[in-house]
Design a protein around this motif. Structure first.
Motif, mmCIF file in Angstrom:
data_model
loop_
_atom_site.group_PDB
_atom_site.id
_atom_site.type_symbol
_atom_site.label_atom_id
_atom_site.label_comp_id
_atom_site.label_asym_id
_atom_site.label_seq_id
_atom_site.Cartn_x
_atom_site.Cartn_y
_atom_site.Cartn_z
ATOM 1 N N ALA A 160 0.825 -1.242 -0.099
ATOM 2 C CA ALA A 160 0.067 0.082 -0.126
ATOM 3 C C ALA A 160 0.592 1.113 0.151
ATOM 4 O O ALA A 160 1.260 1.903 1.291
ATOM 5 C CB ALA A 160 -0.921 -0.029 1.314
ATOM 6 N N GLN A 161 1.523 1.705 -1.158
ATOM 7 C CA GLN A 161 2.256 2.878 -1.513
ATOM 8 C C GLN A 161 1.379 3.837 -2.278
ATOM 9 O O GLN A 161 0.973 3.455 -3.346
ATOM 10 C CB GLN A 161 3.476 2.336 -1.541
ATOM 11 C CG GLN A 161 4.185 1.598 -0.826
ATOM 12 C CD GLN A 161 5.542 1.162 -1.144
ATOM 13 O OE1 GLN A 161 6.001 1.762 -2.252
ATOM 14 N NE2 GLN A 161 6.315 0.389 -0.397
ATOM 15 N N ALA A 162 1.528 5.178 -2.168
ATOM 16 C CA ALA A 162 0.928 5.858 -3.053
ATOM 17 C C ALA A 162 1.364 6.047 -4.492
ATOM 18 O O ALA A 162 0.533 5.920 -5.425
ATOM 19 C CB ALA A 162 1.165 7.405 -2.461
ATOM 20 N N ASN A 184 -0.745 2.749 -7.901
ATOM 21 C CA ASN A 184 -0.986 3.414 -6.548
ATOM 22 C C ASN A 184 -1.944 2.417 -6.487
ATOM 23 O O ASN A 184 -3.093 2.180 -6.969
ATOM 24 C CB ASN A 184 -1.814 4.994 -7.079
ATOM 25 C CG ASN A 184 -2.268 5.443 -5.818
ATOM 26 O OD1 ASN A 184 -2.558 4.601 -4.809
ATOM 27 N ND2 ASN A 184 -2.518 6.491 -5.699
ATOM 28 N N HIS A 185 -1.837 1.868 -5.150
ATOM 29 C CA HIS A 185 -2.566 0.732 -4.606
ATOM 30 C C HIS A 185 -3.201 0.903 -3.229
ATOM 31 O O HIS A 185 -3.533 0.135 -2.401
ATOM 32 C CB HIS A 185 -1.573 -0.473 -4.382
ATOM 33 C CG HIS A 185 -1.121 -0.924 -5.696
ATOM 34 N ND1 HIS A 185 -1.919 -1.961 -6.326
ATOM 35 C CD2 HIS A 185 0.181 -1.316 -6.099
ATOM 36 C CE1 HIS A 185 -1.089 -1.982 -7.456
ATOM 37 N NE2 HIS A 185 -0.082 -1.990 -7.592
ATOM 38 N N ARG A 186 -3.217 2.431 -3.048
ATOM 39 C CA ARG A 186 -3.707 2.637 -1.557
ATOM 40 C C ARG A 186 -5.128 2.874 -1.390
ATOM 41 O O ARG A 186 -5.537 3.069 -0.473
ATOM 42 C CB ARG A 186 -3.224 4.133 -1.369
ATOM 43 C CG ARG A 186 -1.488 4.030 -1.105
ATOM 44 C CD ARG A 186 -1.261 5.544 -0.625
ATOM 45 N NE ARG A 186 -1.726 5.829 0.667
ATOM 46 C CZ ARG A 186 -1.460 6.942 1.383
ATOM 47 N NH1 ARG A 186 -0.936 7.825 0.694
ATOM 48 N NH2 ARG A 186 -1.911 7.164 2.511
ATOM 49 N N HIS A 187 -5.953 2.612 -2.543
ATOM 50 C CA HIS A 187 -7.352 2.895 -2.541
ATOM 51 C C HIS A 187 -7.919 1.659 -3.171
ATOM 52 O O HIS A 187 -7.517 0.708 -3.664
ATOM 53 C CB HIS A 187 -7.826 4.231 -3.246
ATOM 54 C CG HIS A 187 -7.013 5.415 -3.047
ATOM 55 N ND1 HIS A 187 -7.246 6.042 -1.876
ATOM 56 C CD2 HIS A 187 -6.034 5.990 -3.602
ATOM 57 C CE1 HIS A 187 -6.398 7.076 -1.740
ATOM 58 N NE2 HIS A 187 -5.656 7.041 -2.758
ATOM 59 N N THR A 238 -7.681 0.734 -7.890
ATOM 60 C CA THR A 238 -6.102 0.772 -8.110
ATOM 61 C C THR A 238 -5.732 1.061 -9.748
ATOM 62 O O THR A 238 -6.544 0.756 -10.738
ATOM 63 C CB THR A 238 -5.305 -0.522 -7.835
ATOM 64 O OG1 THR A 238 -5.923 -1.655 -8.752
ATOM 65 C CG2 THR A 238 -5.788 -0.617 -6.332
#
Length: 199
Positions: free
Chosen positions: A34-36, A52-55, A58
């Motif tokens: 989970a990094q921006a 971007n997997h923070r939300h 993706t």
């Protein structure tokens, strides 16, 4: 069950990027840290990627060279004017995924790429490409990421996203999506447009 909602594009990124096929897009999204905005390990070392997997929604962009784009569309039998048009802009292989528990909708027309000079650039949507290619006899296309979609939980899609900026340009992608009618925004910093001059 996860499904690719962009039928026909399951091998698109594999064809241009050397990726191992459609199945690779989903697990990579599900297990990524989970990094921006981190450069993701591309299947081919020659093609950097950013994700971007923070939300729940993706996005992953893979750098494509103009030469690779030309080769792809020539192999697909597109007329030379159509090939030249898309090879003349910045093209990213793009993978999107709904990792959430509710449907997610997006509209590429709302996305913007911001370059280092602070200028905002609209993406060239699939609808735009079909209008540009119509005089060349191209009436349908499955290679460009659909302009608008609703992804059910677990759904993913692939396709090209494009914008009209110089080759080698580095940018930040500002993108949005809707969950239950609520608009969400995120950024993906660092993607760089490909160039034939790159190794």
């Amino acid at each position: 069950m996860r499904r690719n909602v962009s039928i026909g594009t399951s091998f698109l990124l594999a064809a241009v990027c050397g990726l191992p096929g459609a199945g690779a897009a989903t697990p990579a999204s599900a297990s990524a840290p989970a990094q921006a905005s981190t450069p993701a390990a591309a299947a081919s070392a020659a093609q950097p990627s950013w994700a971007n997997h923070r939300h729940a929604f993706t996005v992953r962009l893979i750098q494509l060279s103009p030469e690779g784009v030309r080769g792809f569309y020539e192999n697909m039998g597109y007329p030379q004017p159509a090939v030249a048009a898309i090879a003349g802009v910045c093209v990213f292989g793009t993978s999107i995924h709904n990792r959430g528990k509710i449907p997610i909708s997006y509209d590429v027309a709302d996305w913007r790429a911001v370059t280092s000079d602070g200028r905002q650039h609209a993406l060239i949507t699939k609808t735009d490409w079909l209008a540009r290619w119509k005089p060349d006899g191209v009436g349908a296309d499955w290679s460009i990421l659909p302009a608008q979609q609703t992804l059910q939980p677990g759904d993913w899609a692939q396709g090209f996203t494009t914008l009209d900026v110089p080759r080698g340009t580095r940018l930040t992608l500002h993108y949005s999506w809707r969950e239950h009618g609520t608009l969400h925004h995120a950024r993906l910093a660092g993607p760089q447009c490909g160039s034939d001059a790159q190794p």
